[in-house]
Design a protein around this motif. Structure first.
Motif, PDB file in Angstrom:
ATOM      1  N   GLU A 195     -47.810  37.222  17.875  1.00 18.10           N
ATOM      2  CA  GLU A 195     -47.277  38.089  18.923  1.00 18.10           C
ATOM      3  C   GLU A 195     -45.748  38.181  18.844  1.00 18.10           C
ATOM      4  O   GLU A 195     -45.162  39.266  18.980  1.00 18.10           O
ATOM      5  CB  GLU A 195     -47.706  37.590  20.297  1.00 18.10           C
ATOM      6  N   ASN A 196     -45.072  37.060  18.571  1.00 18.21           N
ATOM      7  CA  ASN A 196     -43.604  37.096  18.425  1.00 18.21           C
ATOM      8  C   ASN A 196     -43.193  38.013  17.284  1.00 18.21           C
ATOM      9  O   ASN A 196     -42.246  38.797  17.389  1.00 18.21           O
ATOM     10  CB  ASN A 196     -43.049  35.689  18.144  1.00 18.21           C
ATOM     11  N   SER A 229     -41.304  43.410  15.301  1.00 20.12           N
ATOM     12  CA  SER A 229     -41.516  44.645  14.522  1.00 20.12           C
ATOM     13  C   SER A 229     -41.375  45.888  15.407  1.00 20.12           C
ATOM     14  O   SER A 229     -41.032  46.966  14.925  1.00 20.12           O
ATOM     15  CB  SER A 229     -42.888  44.625  13.842  1.00 20.12           C
ATOM     16  N   LEU A 230     -41.653  45.733  16.721  1.00 23.06           N
ATOM     17  CA  LEU A 230     -41.559  46.908  17.610  1.00 23.06           C
ATOM     18  C   LEU A 230     -40.126  47.429  17.706  1.00 23.06           C
ATOM     19  O   LEU A 230     -39.898  48.619  17.852  1.00 23.06           O
ATOM     20  CB  LEU A 230     -42.050  46.542  19.017  1.00 23.06           C
ATOM     21  N   ILE A 231     -39.154  46.511  17.624  1.00 18.09           N
ATOM     22  CA  ILE A 231     -37.749  46.948  17.767  1.00 18.09           C
ATOM     23  C   ILE A 231     -37.041  47.043  16.424  1.00 18.09           C
ATOM     24  O   ILE A 231     -35.854  47.328  16.358  1.00 18.09           O
ATOM     25  CB  ILE A 231     -36.966  46.006  18.723  1.00 18.09           C
ATOM     26  N   PRO A 244     -52.580  46.608  21.822  1.00 20.07           N
ATOM     27  CA  PRO A 244     -52.607  47.997  21.368  1.00 20.07           C
ATOM     28  C   PRO A 244     -51.353  48.296  20.546  1.00 20.07           C
ATOM     29  O   PRO A 244     -50.258  47.904  20.921  1.00 20.07           O
ATOM     30  CB  PRO A 244     -52.594  48.804  22.678  1.00 20.07           C
ATOM     31  N   GLY A 245     -51.553  48.929  19.398  1.00 17.34           N
ATOM     32  CA  GLY A 245     -50.395  49.280  18.565  1.00 17.34           C
ATOM     33  C   GLY A 245     -50.219  48.327  17.409  1.00 17.34           C
ATOM     34  O   GLY A 245     -49.658  48.698  16.381  1.00 17.34           O
TER      35      GLY A 245
END
Ligand SMILES: Cc1cc2nc3c(=O)[nH]c(=O)nc-3n(C[C@H](O)[C@H](O)[C@H](O)COP(=O)(O)OP(=O)(O)OC[C@H]3O[C@@H](n4cnc5c(N)ncnc54)[C@H](O)[C@@H]3O)c2cc1C
Length: 387
Positions: free
Chosen positions: A294-295, A300-302, A330-331
């Motif tokens: 999760e970390n 990766s999202l930013i 999700p994603g």
């Protein structure tokens, strides 16, 4: 050393180290010679020499494997000399060790097979060892070790702990390197751990430690570490790094706590403006082993240059940990199931990427072979020595 020398020493080493018994005889002969020449040296090594002997063979193998890449063996040996400063070994001991190795190899090969060309090739090899290690020991102006205080220990899984420390002074490691550590519970034993965060001015360190069944040190770290413990940390080692000059995108494959050196690097990259594309495959045996997914996914999202792909060998957790596998948010790329090497290669060709592997020796070895079979040039695949 020329290619003929390299071929000769590799072939001879295969013969003298082909079984556990022959490796034991070779290491006994080497350490017997070494301690016979300088009995005081014995005090610098731990009472139980099994890990030291095992690492000695793996180090020799790693140097032999590195001989085709210019400068690689020298760099490793220079680091090894810096590492040995924690035992109190210094430049003058390396000539003696190189001579002891030559005598041990000769005795173990037998006079009948010890030809002049083999003697010349091994002499060049042992000279390379002595000269590089002397250069490494003499060139180093870092302290032999640092002290650090445990400030937190969190059990992430029943057999895996996150340990945070603050060093008395910042430790100048590069993200991707590993550090020798010594804990108060097992005072004579050094083990390597990879920081999971980049170096910083506050001297903060984070390690992810998996308990190895029957191990001397890791069960103590996972079970007995408490805030206030004082650890010794040796000089940084290893060369895993992203080459920003080569213009190649990056493939990183990490399994279990092997994600630590990759994590530190992507955290470091997140501070840079421009980065190559990074595909980070995070692996484990069971879904529950992907403890840091999760970390990494949040990172990766930013950071659009980073893609994180989770992989577990098994679809479900084992029966003795019956909790359902965590849902992928999700994603996030869905978790894939299977051998990590085969899954990575099923994504297409990685022949143009720079590749880093980190994890158990078995995972690193088999995944390297799978990548090479799929067309990735061996010289673009990096990993730490498998010891
Ligand atoms: C470059 C490098 C970086 C490392 N980074 C980390 C890290 O960040 N986190 C971490 O938890 N560990 C890491 N390790 C592994 C760590 O250094 C120790 O080897 C491990 O913790 C076992 O030490 P031990 O004293 O408990 O076991 P030992 O007493 O050394 O070994 C006991 C038995 O277990 C076997 N064994 C040793 N290691 C393993 C293993 N990994 N898997 C299966 N069997 C094993 C040995 O062959 C031996 O038979 C790293 C190792 C290297 C070489």
């Amino acid at each position: 050393m020329d290619s003929r020398d390299i071929a000769l020493v590799r072939a001879n080493f295969r013969t003298v180290s082909y079984s556990a018994h022959s490796r034991g005889k070779l290491t006994n002969a080497f350490y017997g010679q070494l301690f016979g020449r300088d009995p005081a040296l014995r005090q610098l090594f731990p009472p139980a020499m099994d890990v030291t002997r095992h690492r000695f063979i793996l180090a020799l193998q790693f140097i032999l494997d590195s001989l085709d890449t210019p400068g690689a063996a020298e760099e490793f040996l220079e680091q090894l000399a810096r590492d040995h400063r924690k035992y109190g070994v210094d430049a003058k001991h390396y000539r003696s060790a190189a001579d002891a190795l030559l005598i041990a190899l000769r005795a173990h090969t037998g006079e009948a097979l010890w030809t002049d060309p083999l003697d010349t090739a091994w002499t060049r090899f042992t000279d390379l060892i002595a000269n590089s290690m002397i250069a490494g020991a003499e060139a180093d102006d870092l302290p032999a070790h640092w002290e650090a205080t445990v400030v937190g220990q969190h059990q992430l899984l029943d057999d895996l702990a996150l340990v945070r420390l603050r060093a008395d002074a910042p430790i100048p490691y590069e993200s991707g390197q590993y550090l020798p550590i010594r804990i108060p519970q097992t005072p004579n034993m050094w083990r390597y751990l990879s920081p999971a965060i980049p170096a910083n001015d506050g001297g903060e360190l984070e390690f992810h430690v998996r308990k190895v069944r029957g191990g001397w040190v890791s069960p103590s770290i996972v079970n007995d570490t408490k805030p206030g413990d004082r650890w010794l940390i040796g000089a940084p080692l290893g060369g895993l790094h992203v080459d920003y000059e080569c213009g190649r995108n990056v493939l990183m494959i990490g399994s279990g706590t092997g994600i630590a050196p990759l994590r530190a690097q992507v955290m470091e990259m997140a501070r840079r403006g421009v980065n190559p594309q990074v595909h980070l495959f995070l692996g484990g045996v069971y879904p529950r082993d992907l403890y840091d997914l999760e970390n990494m996914w949040r990172l990766s999202l930013i950071n659009p240059w980073l893609s994180v792909i989770p992989v577990a060998e098994h679809q479900n957790n084992p029966w003795w940990h019956p909790e359902p596998p965590p849902e992928t948010p999700p994603g996030m790329h869905r978790r894939l199931t299977g051998s990590i090497g085969h899954i990575v290669t099923s994504f297409g060709s990685w022949a143009e990427h720079q590749v880093q592997l980190a994890g158990s020796p078995e995972m690193v070895y088999t995944t390297t072979q799978t990548l090479i079979a799929a067309g990735v040039p061996e010289e673009r695949i990096s990993h730490d020595p498998l010891w």
